[in-house]
Design an enzyme around this catalytic site. Structure first.
Site, short mmCIF file in Angstrom:
data_model
loop_
_atom_site.label_atom_id
_atom_site.label_comp_id
_atom_site.label_asym_id
_atom_site.label_seq_id
_atom_site.Cartn_x
_atom_site.Cartn_y
_atom_site.Cartn_z
N LYS A 54 -77.00 -105.61 52.21
CA LYS A 54 -75.61 -105.92 52.58
C LYS A 54 -74.68 -105.85 51.36
O LYS A 54 -73.52 -105.44 51.50
CB LYS A 54 -75.53 -107.28 53.26
CG LYS A 54 -76.05 -107.15 54.69
CD LYS A 54 -76.02 -108.44 55.45
CE LYS A 54 -76.59 -108.22 56.85
NZ LYS A 54 -77.33 -109.38 57.34
N LYS A 60 -79.92 -99.34 68.85
CA LYS A 60 -78.47 -99.36 68.72
C LYS A 60 -78.05 -98.48 67.53
O LYS A 60 -77.16 -97.64 67.65
CB LYS A 60 -78.03 -100.80 68.51
CG LYS A 60 -76.54 -101.01 68.47
CD LYS A 60 -76.23 -102.49 68.32
CE LYS A 60 -74.82 -102.71 67.82
NZ LYS A 60 -74.64 -104.01 67.19
N LYS A 65 -87.70 -93.79 68.62
CA LYS A 65 -87.33 -95.15 68.95
C LYS A 65 -85.94 -95.20 69.56
O LYS A 65 -85.01 -94.56 69.07
CB LYS A 65 -87.36 -95.98 67.67
CG LYS A 65 -87.06 -97.43 67.85
CD LYS A 65 -87.31 -98.20 66.56
CE LYS A 65 -86.88 -99.64 66.69
NZ LYS A 65 -85.57 -99.91 66.15
#
Ligand code: TRP
Length: 328
Positions: free
Chosen positions: A111, A197, A194
């Site tokens: 992040k 999102k 897979k």
């Protein structure tokens, strides 16, 4: 009965990958464990979401999980920010969490790399808040995917550290609940292994027949089998894997035979797959819509969840405060 705690991110939608993957297992474990499922809205504050968006996204997530089978009679389903005890435990645990170990977590480093302009203290202590969620209910088990293993490890370390420092067995060490072969991996229709999102290839439970059919008809295929009984390449195997989740065994066998004798027409396979996915998703979508409209029901669920969660939280906090030396 042993206790399970799991947090759910407060934004986003459920897709078939979630539904046939972790969610099915969540629905199943409600029978065997004392489960706490909550919407992690405090965690989402690290990215400063717009206040006006909160209510609707919490409602959406809740409606989708309830429609998919989480049962407020069997489990405690609540909203994290409804339970202030979590924030108090977070303060106590923060005193035991070291800057170095928090800085070393992969999610933090990731992040920082992606959003260098917003490296706030809440981001650094994200795993401490998560530990509070877990230890709050003295959980024995936490269902975790790979991306959350390091966070669970911090919860385990903090539980041990607290018990050792205060010489009191307040917190059991939470363990990873691994679904193993029960965790079905749902492929994407774009040739990727897979559905997800972030992969951008999701078929969502809120989507209508038309939207779903359009996505399925666009699925990636190849030029077709050239030899009888050949092995299926990944893109084709993906279609069959999805088919096996939503169709009858007869249907799968029918297309298998067509594959094996090289007479398969991918258009027919896709049409069948689209119809069967729609059949599977439709009743869930109808339940999502009905639940979303029913404010009273949603309020009842969250009120009941809040009550049950706070009762358990208060009991734990009493033990923790006593261990620290706060109780008179
Ligand atoms: N961090 C988890 C995620 O991103 C969500 C979460 C918050 C959680 N608190 C938790 C998961 C406690 C398990 C237990 O998916």
């Amino acid at each position: 009965m042993e206790t399970v705690v799991s947090g759910i991110r407060s934004t986003g939608h459920l897709h078939l990958g979630n539904y046939f993957g972790a969610l099915r297992n969540f629905v199943a474990i409600q029978e065997q464990y004392n489960c706490y499922f909550f919407i992690a809205d405090l965690h989402s504050l690290t990215t400063h979401p717009k206040p006006g968006d909160f209510h609707a996204s919490v409602k959406t997530i809740l409606a989708e999980y309830l429609a998919a089978g989480l049962d407020p009679e069997k489990s405690t389903i609540f909203v994290q920010s409804d339970v202030p005890e979590i924030s108090e435990l977070y303060v106590l645990l923060n005193m035991l969490a070291y800057k170095g170990e928090l800085e070393r977590t992969a999610s933090f480093k990731d992040k920082v790399r992606k959003n260098p302009e917003n490296v706030n203290a809440g981001l650094l202590t994200y795993p401490v808040l998560m530990a509070s969620d877990i230890l709050m209910h003295r959980a024995n088990w936490v269902p975790v995917g790979k991306d959350q293993e390091q966070h669970l490890e911090i919860a385990r370390v903090l539980a041990r550290r607290f018990n050792n420092l205060y010489n009191e067995e307040v917190f059991p060490e939470p363990k990873a609940l691994v679904f193993g072969k029960n965790l079905v991996k749902v492929p994407g229709l774009d040739g990727s292994g897979k559905m997800g999102k972030s992969e951008g290839n999701g078929i969502y439970l809120f989507e209508d027949d038309k939207a779903i059919t359009k996505k399925v008809m666009k699925a990636v295929t190849d030029s077709g089998p050239t030899e009888p009984n050949s092995e299926k390449p990944e893109v084709i195997q993906n279609l069959f894997t999805l088919l096996s989740l939503v169709s009858t065994p007869d249907t799968v066998q029918y297309f298998d035979e067509k594959w094996n004798d090289c007479s398969i027409r991918y258009g027919d396979l896709k049409k069948q797959l689209a119809a069967d996915i729609c059949e599977c998703v439709r009743p869930i979508r109808e339940r999502i819509d009905a639940i979303y409209q029913d404010e009273d029901y949603l309020n009842r669920v969250t009120r009941m969840g809040c009550e049950k969660a706070r009762e358990s939280a208060a009991a734990t906090l009493k033990l923790a405060r006593k261990a620290v030396g706060f109780s008179r």
